[in-house]
Design an enzyme around this catalytic site. Sequence first.
Site, PDB file in Angstrom:
ATOM      1  N   TYR A 301       0.827  -1.203   0.000  1.00  0.00           N
ATOM      2  CA  TYR A 301       0.000   0.000   0.000  1.00  0.00           C
ATOM      3  C   TYR A 301       0.859   1.250   0.000  1.00  0.00           C
ATOM      4  O   TYR A 301       1.930   1.296   0.611  1.00  0.00           O
ATOM      5  CB  TYR A 301      -0.902   0.024   1.237  1.00  0.00           C
ATOM      6  CG  TYR A 301      -1.824  -1.168   1.376  1.00  0.00           C
ATOM      7  CD1 TYR A 301      -2.143  -1.964   0.277  1.00  0.00           C
ATOM      8  CD2 TYR A 301      -2.381  -1.501   2.601  1.00  0.00           C
ATOM      9  CE1 TYR A 301      -2.984  -3.048   0.401  1.00  0.00           C
ATOM     10  CE2 TYR A 301      -3.232  -2.584   2.740  1.00  0.00           C
ATOM     11  CZ  TYR A 301      -3.525  -3.362   1.639  1.00  0.00           C
ATOM     12  OH  TYR A 301      -4.366  -4.431   1.763  1.00  0.00           O
ATOM     13  N   GLU A 375     -19.393   1.525  22.173  1.00  0.00           N
ATOM     14  CA  GLU A 375     -20.333   1.701  21.064  1.00  0.00           C
ATOM     15  C   GLU A 375     -20.916   3.113  20.980  1.00  0.00           C
ATOM     16  O   GLU A 375     -21.536   3.452  19.964  1.00  0.00           O
ATOM     17  CB  GLU A 375     -21.435   0.651  21.154  1.00  0.00           C
ATOM     18  CG  GLU A 375     -20.909  -0.748  20.844  1.00  0.00           C
ATOM     19  CD  GLU A 375     -21.966  -1.832  20.942  1.00  0.00           C
ATOM     20  OE1 GLU A 375     -21.893  -2.798  20.160  1.00  0.00           O
ATOM     21  OE2 GLU A 375     -22.862  -1.711  21.811  1.00  0.00           O
TER      22      GLU A 375
END
Length: 396
Positions: A301, A375
């Site tokens: 990458y 969360e």
Amino acid sequence: METKQSQTLNNLVHLVKNDVVKWRRFLHQNPELSFHEEKTSQFVYDTLQSFGGLEVSRPTRTSVMARLIGKQPGKILAIRADIDALPIQEENKFDFVSKTPGAMHACGHDGHTAMLLGTARILAGLKEQIIGEVRFLFQHGEETHPGGAGEMVSAGVMEDVDYVIAVHLLPQIEVGKIGIIYGPMTASSDGFNLTIHGKGGHAALPHQTIDSIAVAAQVVTNLQHIVSRCNDPLDSTVISITQFTGGTEFCVIPSSVQVVGWIHTLNPEFRKGLPALLEKVIKGITEAHSATYAFQYVPGYDIVINDEQVTKVIEETVCEVLGEEALERRRPIMAGDDFSAFQQKAPGTYFWVGAGNQQKGITNPLHHPQFTIDEDALENGVKMFVHSTFKLLSQS
């Protein structure tokens, strides 16, 4: 001061939060490895279709793109989420742990996917207010070279795109914070495979052998001189040996050794010369000891380099939506990410969404078998996507 539009958007984000959490937990329970995301991509496809107002397609076998085309022409924004999991056996104890042996969402991609689904749902309901186009890119294969981003780019998902953004959840940043970086954010990531060929023999008679282990050990040690003596100390480069394999018996010197390495750098010019530098060291040491070698350099990458203008918009969005106290300026990291492939086609930025919570014990790093997130971070991520969309599409 919160505007009427901002308040409306925040209310919409809050209303979709429970679904985003539900989607994240479902994906966490059902992880699929890179380039094998058949059920994951089908779940994403079906969920997007249920929203209405989107043109949903499959650019590659296990990726998904949804296009939201506004009523008026304008800029085109692409938002990317990676969807693949890692080959890690999960060690968490909560109710929605992975049901797939040896596979786990240990890098937050379940959260990335859920946040982008939530964003697509909100924006699809605001289609009349969209000037331009939003492309939601659900990318496969981020964790494994050659990466899925390049395949999606080749399939045309970035055609005519003006800006591209993405986020990464990070437990090393407390929930409620957003981390931004101007310029290089993640390093290039290349690999190499090396085999040292010697002459095997009895361990008690090394003079009758060409000791491949001894030669390979010298190669490993001397490769670090590239970092310390060939690289500018102000530039970051890492050469890590991740596999060293040779021999099967106590008393036998093996005829060959296999060495695998991983290389990261933030300097694109230095990166160009790395294959030659590595081989120069390898050749010199093996020839000095009458050994031979086979060397393969595997380009990976590119460096993720955040565009100044787009990053500035993200910074402004953080301050306006979450408050100036939520903004964190971060340093680059030496890991790699193929989001760089999208940045080759359009200016963009990749930023962190804080997902840690020390009080709850949510501190384990990415790729850890007990990795998880707070969360509450999911709502912040959706807010950033939704608000940033309107700001970027309004750029002149």
